[in-house]
Structure formats: C-alpha cells, structure tokens
Design a protein around this motif. Structure first.
Motif, PDB file in Angstrom:
ATOM      1  N   GLY A 157      -2.961  23.809  64.971  1.00  0.00           N
ATOM      2  CA  GLY A 157      -3.756  22.543  64.587  1.00  0.00           C
ATOM      3  C   GLY A 157      -4.976  22.470  63.986  1.00  0.00           C
ATOM      4  N   GLU A 173      -0.940  18.744  64.283  1.00  0.00           N
ATOM      5  CA  GLU A 173      -2.089  17.630  64.283  1.00  0.00           C
ATOM      6  C   GLU A 173      -3.273  18.046  63.835  1.00  0.00           C
ATOM      7  OE1 GLU A 173      -1.359  15.515  67.902  1.00  0.00           O
ATOM      8  OE2 GLU A 173       0.601  15.049  67.362  1.00  0.00           O
ATOM      9  N   GLU A 200      -2.737  19.928  69.183  1.00  0.00           N
ATOM     10  CA  GLU A 200      -1.178  19.912  69.233  1.00  0.00           C
ATOM     11  C   GLU A 200      -0.903  20.351  67.951  1.00  0.00           C
ATOM     12  OE1 GLU A 200       0.315  18.996  71.768  1.00  0.00           O
ATOM     13  OE2 GLU A 200      -0.627  17.965  73.096  1.00  0.00           O
TER      14      GLU A 200
END
Length: 736
Positions: free
Chosen positions: A129, A186, A183
């Motif tokens: 991420g 993301e 995440e």
C-alpha cells in the motif's frame, strides 16, 4: 477418528510495486484469480473443519457444567471464523489476520484458522500500500520504519500491509507519532497535520533584583530581530517560549544597560542572569547644606541630595560629583566605580569669610546681582558668609523707596585668620516736620495722604517738596520747601475756618439745622421739617396764618383771646413743625434762608435752598412706613408733634410722612396726575390744569388710607394760607 482436510491454493502472484508500469488488465486478472482461489480454499477449510469437529466431538453429558463452557467457546470461535470470512470478502487482510490470530488463541488446534491464516499471511507478504503525509507548516521530517526519511509533503510507496509507526519531526515544533494501518492497494493520506510549536522555559534574574528587561529573538546567524517579544522586571519566569537563541537586555536606574545571550530548548528550563556592579560614595562639605549634583558618564547632571550625602549601590562607571552652594562657584570631583565593594570619600570646603551688613537708616535689603542676600529675607543689620572673592552689592530701602539705591564693592579674603568684614550703606536723606493750628489736619503729598498733624517724616529723600494741609471746616493750606541731606525741614500752618459744606457729607447750617447728603439727588435734604423756631429765626415774625394757636396745634390760655407769644428759640414750641404756611410764604422763606447762609459762607457755589420737586420728594421719602408717621390713624390728635419724635427713614430723614403736609415746587399738572394714577393712588382730575401746587406726605389730622397713601398728592392754591396742617421741608440743590 478425526478427518484431516488439506486445502491446496495456487502460489501468490508475482509481486509488483504500487504504481509499476504493468498493464491494468493483467493486474486485475491476477488479483481476481488470487482472491477467488483464496476464498474457495478458506470456505472448504471451514466446511471440512466443521465436519471434523462434529464427527469427532464426543457428546458431553447433559448434566456436566463443563459442557456449557466448551459450547460457549465453540460459539465464539464460530463467530470469529465468520467475521474473518467477511473480512476476507471485504479485502481487509490485516483485519482478517488479527481475527484468525484471535481464533488460534481460543482454539490453537483449529485447522480452519490455521489454514486461513497461512493463506492470509502469504497474501499479505506480497501485497503493498502507500502513505501520503502533509503538515502545516511544510518541511517536517517523516520517518517510516524500513523507509528513508522524507520532508513534508512526503509520499511513501510499496509499504507492507499492516500497522506502521510514523514519526514526524520539525525543529521548533513538538514531535508527532502516528500509528497507521496500511491496506492493500490503498494510499493512506495524513493531511493538514497542524504541528504545535514546541516550547521551553526561561528564568530571568539579576543582582540586585528589580531590573527591567526585554527579551529579543535571534535569527540563525545570531542577529537580533527588531522587536522584543517579552518585557518585565526581575525575577521573572517566561513559559511557553519557542526553542532558539535569545538576547536579554537588562536595565536599572543609575546603571549602564547590560545584555546576556541564552539558548532555549524544547521542554527544557533555561536561565539567564546578570549582576550590576555597585559602589558607595560619601560626600561632605564645609559649610554643610550644599547641593550634590551627579553626572554619570555620557549623561546629564541631576541633583541627588544635600550634604552630608551618601550614595549607595552606584553602578560600575565614571561619575562627576559637583557641589553647589547658594551662588558660590561650584566645586567638582570625579569618582570611578570599579565594581569592588568600596566606599569613596569626597570632602569639599570653600575658603570663605563673614560679612556684616549695616545701613542708615536700618532695614535695607542687600542684593548680589539678582539674588537677595541675607537668606532671602533678612534686612540690615545682618551677617552672612561669603566665599573668597570680590562682590558688587546693591542696597535698597523697602520702607523709604524714594531713597537712591547704594552700590558697594567688597573683597572677601577667605583665609583662616581673616576678620569679619563690615559693609555699611549710608543713604542720603533729611526729615520733614509739619504742625498746624488747629491740629489733626490731614497732610497730603502729591495728592496722597501721608498722615495727620503733628506730622514728622524722619527719612525723606533730598529735594523739593510741597505738602497740602486740609481739615474739614477749614480752608486748605499749602507749604513748600527744600530738603537737604542730613537736614530738617519744618512747617507751621494756621488754618482758616471754612463753613462751606463738603460734597458727600452731611453738615449743620448756620441755624443749627442738619442737612443730609443724598448722593442720588446730588444735594442735601433737611433732616426735619422746618420748625417754628427756625422760621422765626429767618423770617423774624410769624406768618399771617399763624394768628390762631389752634392752627399751630397750640391752644390759647383759658380766659384770654390772645394767641401765644413767640417763644424763645429752643423751647418745646420751637420744635413744632411750622404750619399754616402758603406756598408763596414757603418759597420766600427759602430765598431769605439762601441769602442768609450765603452771607455766612455755608452754601457751596451754585447751590440754593429750595422746596423739593415732586420727583425729589418721591425719592427721599424712601421706605418710611405709617408706623413711623404722626397721623390721625388710630389716634385722635389735636395738633402736630415735635419734629423727630419718631424714628427716621433709611436716609436719616424724620417725619417725611405725617405731622404736616410738605409743599413741593410742582403744579398739579397732568404729568403729576398720571404719575399718581400709575402708582395706584387716588387722584382728582378736576384739580389738573388749575392753579394748584402739590403737597406730599399727609398730616397729623388725616386718617383715611387714601390721604395717607405714600403716592397721594394733595393740591392747594399757592396763596392759600389757611391750611393749618401745611408746612415745608427744604432741600439744598443746584440753582435752577
């Protein structure tokens, strides 16, 4: 026997950095394949795990309490497994990992959790991420474990999924630590992070305390910024001070300004202090009482006190001490304060001598330039101390201001054995003596009254003088002469009697009657009505109307038909007001009285005795009330009363109202009628325009309010001599 289920999943796809150049479609296919495979494996694992659990589980006896605990734990595990499945479906891989780890804690042998955790860990090991950090202000260093630090705004890529501790640091601001969760696929944004200024504390002190200070910020090069950021008095504590370098400027009255530098760190307490060096100076003088003026270096003189004087806690530096006494030449000394605890002594003495000042006459004032000698208040004789030197002095006499001032130059030795010096001022003057016959006359010089006879001026400036000697009732006399220095001038004046009355003063005429000065009328008014005695003295006989004693208020003796004989002047009858007099007879009396008094010299030039005008009478009646009048109101009278039987009015005039009517010069004209009507008095219009003269004041035989009204005018023919209640009062006014 328990069944064992093995779930085979394909290996995770090849790892690619976030934002790499691989095409979007290939990436989506790979991700979908991985997710599908992982989901199928986890589902099958849970299914078979449940089967095995049901098959292998031995039924617990229903009455065993431990069975309830086991059943509760199984329900919690089932709930967590279901929650982990939902996390996987939502692609919350880190949350799924935490859930399956919690299942293993409750049931370490749980095959479904173990299998799912291996698959989740495998996925997380390859997933990545991103993180973006923005701060206010910019330029803060951001530290993420495993990554090089960057300044905000900062973007971190290819961060492993999971929790990361992020540290944000900017010089002068409080550090910030954030725990973030990354995440898959993301980019977590930490934006608009407002950094808080970091602060420290600073203690400011001085010896002695009470110094004023100003705190200035220094830039990175140590240069002082223009404006101060804090000020106060020591001791002081400054809190919430941003870290950095500072300069503190100290100031205390009498000391030179001092400055100190200090560095303040975050969350630390720094201190700065300064010491003002001091010293002591004792100042004495002879004579005592000298003013002590002090001038610090690069400053101005200021008066600090009077000797003996002590100055403590002087700051380090150079000082000029100057002693000033009266108008003597000042004496100076220089003192250097080094900061050592040392007392400096200054002792100054002026060489001087005593001077005694005398004068003839005594009482002179002596000046040195514009300063008055003698402590600013003494008059000769007096003594005063002077420093050695030459002085030009001037003496004046406040009492005898016409005396010529005297100048004198003196020299004061100032040596120890010098004798007292005497300075004598001899004024030039003479004296004047004035006597008069009679004594008690006023003495005037240049129209200013200077005394009464016998008069003596002991001190007179030499020169010519002319004095006027004046006394009421006597003609003034003028004497002149020359006064020489040291000489005496004497005058003897004999004053001649002068009966002429003086303006603004009452007087007694030649008949002994008082005449009252009334300033508003600019003349005199008779104090009383003309008495019978005065009438006889002027006219030498009674008027024709005075043949009946009743008309004069005097009854004939019983048994006789003769009227009373003329009584000598001074009898009770002489004090009765003259009555039964016609206007013509009253006017003739005034003319004859004027002739007689002029012969005596008792009338001022241009004046004559007259009957008053209606207007004059209206003024001098004043505020006399009927209570001060001889009338028939409330009392039955048989004749007039002696004059001045009742109190006078405010002008000192008697019987202006009542006793007898008083003739006036005016005819009973329309003017008189309108004047009476305007005042509210009763009038007789049929009298107006006839040959009738005005009478005022009422009489002893009148009782009606209308007749006794102060504004009422009676009108009678001037030839009528049958009025036994009509008399007269004279005035002395300028001739018509």
């Amino acid at each position: 026997m328990k069944e064992t289920t093995k779930i085979e999943l394909p290996p995770p796809p090849r790892q690619n950095p976030v934002g790499s150049g691989e095409s979007g479609s290939s990436k989506i296919v790979v991700v979908c394949w991985v997710l599908l495979t992982l989901f199928a494996g986890i589902t099958l694992g849970l299914f078979f795990s449940g089967k095995i659990g049901i098959t292998s589980a031995d039924p617990a006896p229903p009455d065993n309490p431990g069975n309830e605990v086991i059943e509760s734990a199984k329900e919690e595990v089932d709930r967590l497994l279901a929650e982990g499945e939902r996390a996987v479906e939502a692609k919350k891989w880190t949350k799924a990992r935490s859930i399956y780890q919690e299942v293993q804690t409750l049931d370490p042998e749980n095959a479904a959790a173990r299998t799912a955790l291996k698959l989740v860990d495998a996925h997380l090991d390859g997933a990545r991420g991103g993180l973006v950090v923005k701060t206010v202000p910019d330029g803060a260093w951001v530290k993420v474990p495993g990554k090089p630090k960057m300044k905000t705004p900062a973007t971190f890529e290819q961060l492993p999924l999971g929790n990361h501790e992020v540290e944000i640091v900017l010089n002068g601001y409080e550090p910030v630590t954030k725990l973030v969760t990354i995440e898959e696929n993301e980019v977590l944004e930490l934006t608009d992070l407002k950094l808080v200024l970091s602060a420290g504390q600073l203690d400011v002190s001085s010896v002695p305390s009470g110094a004023e200070f100003k705190l200035h910020k220094l830039d990175e090069k140590g240069v002082e910024l223009a404006d101060f950021i804090e000020e106060g008095k020591t001791p002081a504590k400054i809190e919430e001070l941003p870290p950095g370098k500072y300069k503190v400027k100290f100031a205390m009255a009498g000391w030179q300004q001092r400055s100190e530098s200090v560095t303040v760190a975050h969350d630390r307490e720094a201190s700065v202090s300064t010491v003002f060096s001091k010293g002591t100076v004792n100042v004495t003088s002879d004579p005592v009482g000298a003013e002590v003026w002090v001038k610090p270096e690069n400053s101005k003189f200021e008066m600090k006190g009077i000797t003996p004087f002590r100055s403590e806690d002087l700051p380090k530096g150079r000082y000029r001490f100057e002693l000033r006494y009266r108008d003597w030449d000042p004496i100076s000394r220089t003192v250097v304060i080094t900061g050592e605890e040392k007392t400096h002594e200054i002792d100054i003495a002026w060489p001087r001598g005593m001077v005694k000042f005398t004068s003839d006459p005594e009482g002179a004032i002596v000046y040195l330039s514009n300063r008055r000698v003698g402590k600013g208040e003494q008059q000769t004789p007096f003594t005063e101390e002077f420093p050695a030197g030459e002085y030009k002095l001037t003496a004046v006499h406040p009492k005898y201001q016409n005396l010529v001032p005297i100048e004198r130059v003196i020299t004061v030795d100032g040596s120890v054995d010098s004798q007292m010096l005497e300075s004598h001022f001899k004024f030039e003057y003479g004296s004047v003596t004035i006597n008069s016959e009679p004594a008690g006359a006023d003495v005037f010089l240049n129209d200013q009254r200077v005394g009464k006879t016998p008069f003596k001026a002991d001190v007179v400036k030499p020169g010519g003088y002319s004095y006027t000697i004046a006394k009421d009732g006597f003609r003034s006399s003028r004497v002149s002469g020359e006064v020489e220095a040291g000489g005496s001038l004497a005058f003897n004046a004999s004053l001649s009697f002068d009966p002429t009355p003086k303006f603004s003063k009452d007087f007694t005429n030649g008949l002994g009657d008082e005449m009252v000065w009334i300033g508003h009328l600019k003349g005199w008014v008779g104090e009383t009505e003309i008495t019978r005695g005065t009438w006889k003295a002027v006219m030498s006989e009674k008027p024709a109307s005075a043949k009946s004693g009743g008309q004069l208020g005097i009854q004939p003796e019983k048994g006789t038909n003769n009227s009373p004989q003329s009584a000598p002047r001074g009898t009770a009858e002489d004090k009765l007001p003259m009555s039964g007099v016609s206007w013509y007879e009253a006017s003739q009396f005034c003319e004859k009285l004027t002739i007689n008094e002029r012969a005596r010299g008792t009338i001022p030039e241009g004046f004559a005795y007259q009957l008053p005008t209606d207007e004059q009478w209206s003024f001098f009646v004043g505020k006399q009330s009927l209570a001060q009048a001889v009338t028939g109101k409330n009392v039955r009278r048989e004749g007039p009363a002696p004059v001045a039987s009742l109190p006078p009015n405010e002008f000192g005039l008697y019987d202006v109202r009542g006793n007898v009517w008083e003739w006036c010069r005016d005819w009973y004209s329309p003017l008189i009628l309108n004047r009476a009507r305007a005042a509210g008095a009763s009038v007789r219009e049929n009298w107006s325009g006839t040959e009738r003269k005005v009478l005022r004041g009422g009489s002893w035989n009148r009782s009606a309010d209308a007749d006794l009204d102060i504004h009422y005018r009676l009108a009678v023919r001037p030839s009528d001599s049958e009025r036994y209640d009509a008399g007269l009062r004279v005035v002395l006014m300028p001739e018509r």
